[in-house]
Scaffold this motif. Structure first.
Motif, PDB file in Angstrom:
ATOM      1  N   HIS A 125      -1.299  -0.341   7.991  1.00 44.52           N
ATOM      2  CA  HIS A 125      -0.701   0.059   6.709  1.00 44.52           C
ATOM      3  C   HIS A 125       0.582  -0.703   6.383  1.00 44.52           C
ATOM      4  CE1 HIS A 125       0.876   2.505   3.479  1.00 44.52           C
ATOM      5  NE2 HIS A 125       1.971   2.703   4.185  1.00 44.52           N
TER       6      HIS A 125
ATOM      7  N   CYS B  83       0.865  -1.174   0.000  1.00 42.79           N
ATOM      8  CA  CYS B  83       0.000   0.000   0.000  1.00 42.79           C
ATOM      9  C   CYS B  83       0.904   1.227   0.000  1.00 42.79           C
ATOM     10  CB  CYS B  83      -0.902   0.012   1.233  1.00 42.79           C
ATOM     11  SG  CYS B  83      -1.969   1.474   1.290  1.00 42.79           S
TER      12      CYS B  83
ATOM     13  N   ILE C 135      -0.137   4.458   0.405  1.00 38.46           N
ATOM     14  CA  ILE C 135      -0.663   5.616   1.138  1.00 38.46           C
ATOM     15  C   ILE C 135      -0.885   5.213   2.592  1.00 38.46           C
ATOM     16  CG2 ILE C 135      -2.682   7.138   1.408  1.00 38.46           C
ATOM     17  CD1 ILE C 135      -2.965   7.168  -1.621  1.00 38.46           C
ATOM     18  N   ILE C 136      -0.347   5.977   3.519  1.00 39.49           N
ATOM     19  CA  ILE C 136      -0.505   5.640   4.942  1.00 39.49           C
ATOM     20  C   ILE C 136      -1.991   5.701   5.296  1.00 39.49           C
ATOM     21  CG2 ILE C 136       0.027   6.372   7.301  1.00 39.49           C
ATOM     22  CD1 ILE C 136       2.748   7.342   6.203  1.00 39.49           C
ATOM     23  N   CYS C 137      -2.494   4.523   5.711  1.00 41.34           N
ATOM     24  CA  CYS C 137      -3.946   4.399   5.836  1.00 41.34           C
ATOM     25  C   CYS C 137      -4.403   3.984   7.223  1.00 41.34           C
ATOM     26  CB  CYS C 137      -4.457   3.407   4.790  1.00 41.34           C
ATOM     27  SG  CYS C 137      -3.641   1.803   4.872  1.00 41.34           S
TER      28      CYS C 137
HETATM   29 CU   LIG Z   1      -1.876   2.026   3.483  1.00 43.08          CU
END
Ligand SMILES: [Cu+2]
Length: 125
Positions: free
Chosen positions: A114, A106, A108-110
């Motif tokens: 993550h 992934c 994008i830091i989610c």
């Molecule tokens: Cu993420």
């Protein structure tokens, strides 16, 4: 239509059929068929977590999210940073060149999960 007109259209039809014959791949179109794969991002994971594709065959990843904003990016496959958001579909295409096992994280830091959010791309011959 006069004789010249008929001759010209016969020639044209002949050239057209020749062109179609020459344009056909020798082994049919299976080798170049696009591999369509749906991937859903959700909290901390991609589903499916493993995909299998074939070297030299184009792949279209159809990406969506059922929860949260995520993203993918891969230098292995030349996939640019692509954001995946709920309610919208994104398609990225690439052609895997080399047999092997690759991991796409992934991008994008989610959230707390993550760091472990990834899927595996197995490229087979
Ligand atoms: Cu993420």
């Amino acid at each position: 239509m006069n004789f010249q007109g008929r001759a010209a259209s016969a020639l044209f039809a002949c050239a057209l059929s020749l062109g179609l014959t020459v344009g056909m791949p020798a082994n049919g179109s299976a080798a170049t068929a696009v591999q369509n794969i749906n991937i859903t991002a959700s909290t901390g994971k991609f589903t499916p977590g493993v995909i299998i594709v074939h070297a030299g065959q184009p792949v279209a990843l159809h990406l969506t999210s059922s929860a949260g904003v995520h993203g993918i990016e891969s230098s292995d496959f030349g996939i640019p940073m692509t954001m995946i958001t709920p309610g919208s579909d994104k398609t990225v295409t690439f052609t895997p060149e080399k047999v092997g096992t690759y991991v796409i994280h992934c991008a994008i830091i989610c959230g707390p999960d993550h760091a472990n959010m990834k899927f595996v791309v197995k490229v087979e011959a």
